[in-house]
Design an enzyme around this catalytic site. Structure first.
Site, PDB file in Angstrom:
ATOM      1  N   CYS A   1      -3.599  40.836 103.999  1.00 39.08           N
ATOM      2  CA  CYS A   1      -2.365  41.063 104.752  1.00 39.08           C
ATOM      3  C   CYS A   1      -1.210  40.226 104.193  1.00 39.08           C
ATOM      4  CB  CYS A   1      -2.595  40.765 106.227  1.00 39.08           C
ATOM      5  SG  CYS A   1      -3.388  39.183 106.571  1.00 39.08           S
ATOM      6  N   TYR A   2      -1.449  38.949 103.947  1.00 42.45           N
ATOM      7  CA  TYR A   2      -0.378  38.105 103.386  1.00 42.45           C
ATOM      8  C   TYR A   2       0.051  38.583 101.999  1.00 42.45           C
ATOM      9  CZ  TYR A   2      -1.234  34.492 107.035  1.00 42.45           C
ATOM     10  OH  TYR A   2      -1.369  33.786 108.208  1.00 42.45           O
TER      11      TYR A   2
END
EC number: 1.2.1.38
Lengths: 344, 344, 344, 344
Positions: B150-151
């Protein structure tokens, strides 16, 4: 091709109507067009500055909320402060489908209206809650629709079967915990994030809330001629959702009560009676048009206990509006509406 | 008709994949079927007890996550703890589209994998971020796909154009604030509601987070051969969303930087460069597959400043997985994915 | 007996000053008296209607903020919009201890003031951050005190030792996540609970925030003559707290960096360097005057990483004000201030 | 000098007891000493790793919870899972003041205990709620004290005056919304931040919650021999606080009801009847030992409506424990306890 206008597009109700329309299959298929978007003080602003979650409409400029701007649409959603719908409705064609998310045309009893709203009664329109006994028929082909209040939606669906079946005394008690969007996008110190986060508070207690007579009206229509309603709204630190705890003196046991609800809602697409022992939570219905219910009996206290959860902006406002539109114009009733929530 | 299985259906990634599939036009049209749903410790339980927001699948019973159960599906989504994907992939047909939401096949550099994960490197699969330079081509028709972290998703999309255009020094600094679902549905005292509400905290600072080498890998692929990445993840009291603040020494002015981004993402359906001066917020992309960006220059500090927002579960995980599936099997890339968020 | 007045008692800063005074040992011992409480638009209202958490003062009526009302007190706390402190200070006796929680007298550089605030520079007063090098001496016996901004408090304490010791290049990067009370009790749509809950957003990026020159001023005073400051504030869904992630190119290793901080803050009552590996969280300092720090080095990126947490209303505003008062009038510096937070 | 031990110092109740003790004037004056801090699985860990908000005790190592460790203290607070207090109490001296934050000794009725807890009844101790009729006398000089449950505290204080004065029918209905810390620091998927934020849910409805018989016991003692109690607990997304909505059929009007409460609580230091029309909110009592109440009558529904707010960890647990300690050992009853909350 049907053209839709949304008056009050900068508010939470108007924004949610637009969110649902953007996902509506008739819109995707090009048979529903989003026309004028209007606002009051925000007229002239791009929608993207006010509703940044509606990216596909970000460049649309809000127009003023006037009959002229709203004319020429087949369907008009109104998300306006109460008292403003009548003049607009009077100026639009009788053939226009007008769906009012505000309160103006919800109450049939002029005296109740005047007591709670302090202004002359505008009249009443077909009530946009198809799940009530006889509710669906009134909406099919309707050209004027009053969308129910958020608290009355969940409270009435939670209690109407018991009233209709005569399994409770008509003295109901509703304590309903709501997210803050129910108060609208209103500049009020008490609604600031710093004030609401980490805190719950009751408001408009002891019958003072305007949704009280609306709940009573619905339960009377369901058969509770002499119903008394105690209603306590509570504000909780979350944007969306209502959880209603509804109780009343009961005449049957838990299994009998459950059977009443199973029968009442067997065919309703948006009312879900949860398995025994499973309790509703608002987090499961965010963005969804579902109403989840649990029903049981507190034998020691002699009370029916019904817990219901909705998203106040979806089933409690804009979802009901779209569902009503679907019935009014002959779309599939569930089109553009989901029973799938956004969680966690 | 394509049959889909979801392994890890009781977790947040699996639940979000299912939420998106239930709204996918191919599913609604009956051309996509939801087959086996599997879990680890939760096998045998009804999905409704674990994912109560997925009402249409509430009665489905979770099966065990085994190759036998997953065989016979055309598409298999994996939402498993890292280290478990390889054995399953090896046992399934080469023709099965396997989309791994976990980390196992993201890194191409075995040394980086071993340094950060402490286990042997399983290899690498096509990386499910079509918005990266050359990213889309690798996914078209792919049969094995590694869904990005996600990051890295938001950080890489925020910085790749600047790297590719050579407008920054390759020394990037990312501070990204995430909601709690990024940590998964994990029993950890630090993730209890009582602990996270009302508090923010950094974790895995100074390069310790496993997404650090993944960000570096993406930026290197975009042209930043010698890029150094400083990455600080911060946990915030909200369920979903990541807001990344990305900076790097800059060689151009704000207008030039903006032009680079306008060009890079002009045709990307899910990347939205906001109007000048408008800043991303996670609340606008909840449930949406959009990445919203703002880019500017801090002239006094000599830095490019790019702010990006995503929903970590949608574009950051399951949305990327579905977008990758669409590319892999030849559906419209945007099918079942929306740029409309649920707000407020 | 010393008499204290609080101007702006209806705001968050004023409310927090009163909360601390009510628990101050000098107040409990009857040697400190709470005199006039004043407000702007809220004058004439009972404090209990505005600050319901201050039950012992609930019946106190707010007076208008005028020099006449504030005269006759030994200590006057000002929690006013910027631009209003000068006229009041000019009208009060030179012997009155005036402690300004606003920005008017924080900056020494008139040009920086005018660039960031767009109004003539009023001058500068002793700066209420005793933890800075030489800071304590300026406050002892002072009669005019400028309370630091919340972001500069934590950022400066986090970075000053490194600057003073010369272990970093003077190019610092601060990304600080704040609760909403930092914005004050202001009617702004973007601060409504519905908007802030479930969302984080950056604001005033790329050097636009007024606290940027204040951070630079403090670091210059600590020895960083040519310091450049990149500052990004981020709003998070919580009422209180700031978590600052501070980085800069580093010239030493982690152990050397830690030693610098251990030495710098060994005797500071409110600065707590956490054990190695333990990271600050805002939830641990709510209501407390503590600053918790962690310091380490990201060797791959070549950066010092300092994480700091404070309560923006306590150490970031009202706690610093009371600490400054203690120094100004000769009370114990820590009187009425705690390092114990309210958690969870 | 009195020595205090806290068993269960790693939990929320134990942490809050320690927070209050650290601010207690007897502790500050050196006449109260914090001795052994014990835990179960966390024994051997530094308190700072578990309760990072208690900075002054950060280096204290948790010992095992055994009678040997707890012996030699004058006062022992127990914050243990139910069922564990008896063995410890039996092993300690009769002269030791034992204050049990758990449930073991709250109920006087063995049958009620066994029905709700499913284990043999241990007996009952003086009940630590001095605000109940006759409650204070039982605590003065007591050596064994059962701290009330959090829900019973606010519900009983909200309803006891009406019961005692005979102004309601003894059929009470309580819907109480609580923060998550009431559930303890328990690893439970339903208590994860991702699950609780943005959601409210009811639990243990229809008389299933163990606090139901405790509320009934208190109201019976206040004069409601035949009282029936309907109790619905609701979990809200906040760490602390309980807001209870209490209703019952009423025999008087609002003014008469208010007069009963004014008289009942005129001299209580921690019970605050708010001005007419002002409603309690939990955000005003965080960290405070106050109970705020409003009382009115819903004339249409024929019900008394009492709304009460407390901090479940302070007045609902640890504050009551310290208040009881004060009475037991002869300190000022209010010592170390405040009616000032931490807000916003």
């Amino acid at each position: 091709m049907l053209r839709v206008a949304v008056a009050g597009a900068s508010g939470y109700a108007g924004g949610e109507v637009l969110r649902l329309l953007l996902g509506h299959p008739e819109y995707r298929a090009g048979r529903l067009e989003i026309g004028a978007l209007t606002a009051g003080a925000n007229a002239g602003t791009a929608l993207g500055a006010l509703q940044p979650h509606l990216l596909p409409l970000a460049d649309r400029i809000l127009e003023e909320t006037t009959p002229e701007v709203l004319a020429g649409h087949d369907i008009v959603f109104l998300g306006l402060p109460h008292g403003q719908s009548g003049a607009i409705a009077a100026a639009l064609s009788d053939e226009t489908v007008i769906i009012d998310c505000g309160a103006d045309y919800r109450l049939t009893d002029a005296a109740a209206w005047e007591k709670y709203y302090g202004s002359p009664h505008a009249g009443s329109w077909p009530y946009g809650l198809p799940e009530l006994p006889g509710g669906r028929a009134k909406l099919t082909g309707a050209r004027r629709i009053a969308v129910p209040g958020c608290y009355p939606t969940v409270s009435s669906v939670a209690l109407a079967p018991a009233i209709a079946a005569g399994i409770i005394e008509p003295a109901v008690n509703v304590v309903a915990v709501s997210g803050t969007s129910g108060a609208g996008r209103k500049l009020d110190v008490g609604l600031l994030g710093s004030e609401v986060m980490g805190s719950v508070r009751a408001y408009s207690v002891a019958g003072a809330h305007r949704h009280t007579p609306e709940i009573a009206q619905n339960l009377k229509a369901a058969g509770g001629e002499d119903v008394s309603v105690s209603f306590t709204p509570v504000l909780a630190p979350m944007p969306r959702g209502i959880l209603a705890t509804c109780t009343a003196p009961v005449r049957v046991d838990a299994a009998q009560a459950r059977a009443v609800y199973e029968k009442a809602y067997a065919d309703e697409p948006f009312v879900h009676l949860l398995p025994e022992g499973v309790l509703p939570q608002t987090g499961s219905v965010i963005g969804s048009n579902a109403i989840t219910l649990q029903v049981t009996v507190d034998a020691d206290a002699g009370l029916l206990v019904v817990i219901g959860a909705i998203d106040n902006l979806t089933k409690g406002t804009a979802g009901a509006a779209v569902q009503s539109m679907n019935l009014a114009v002959g779309f599939d009733e569930t089109a553009g509406l989901s029973t799938v929530g956004v969680a966690p």
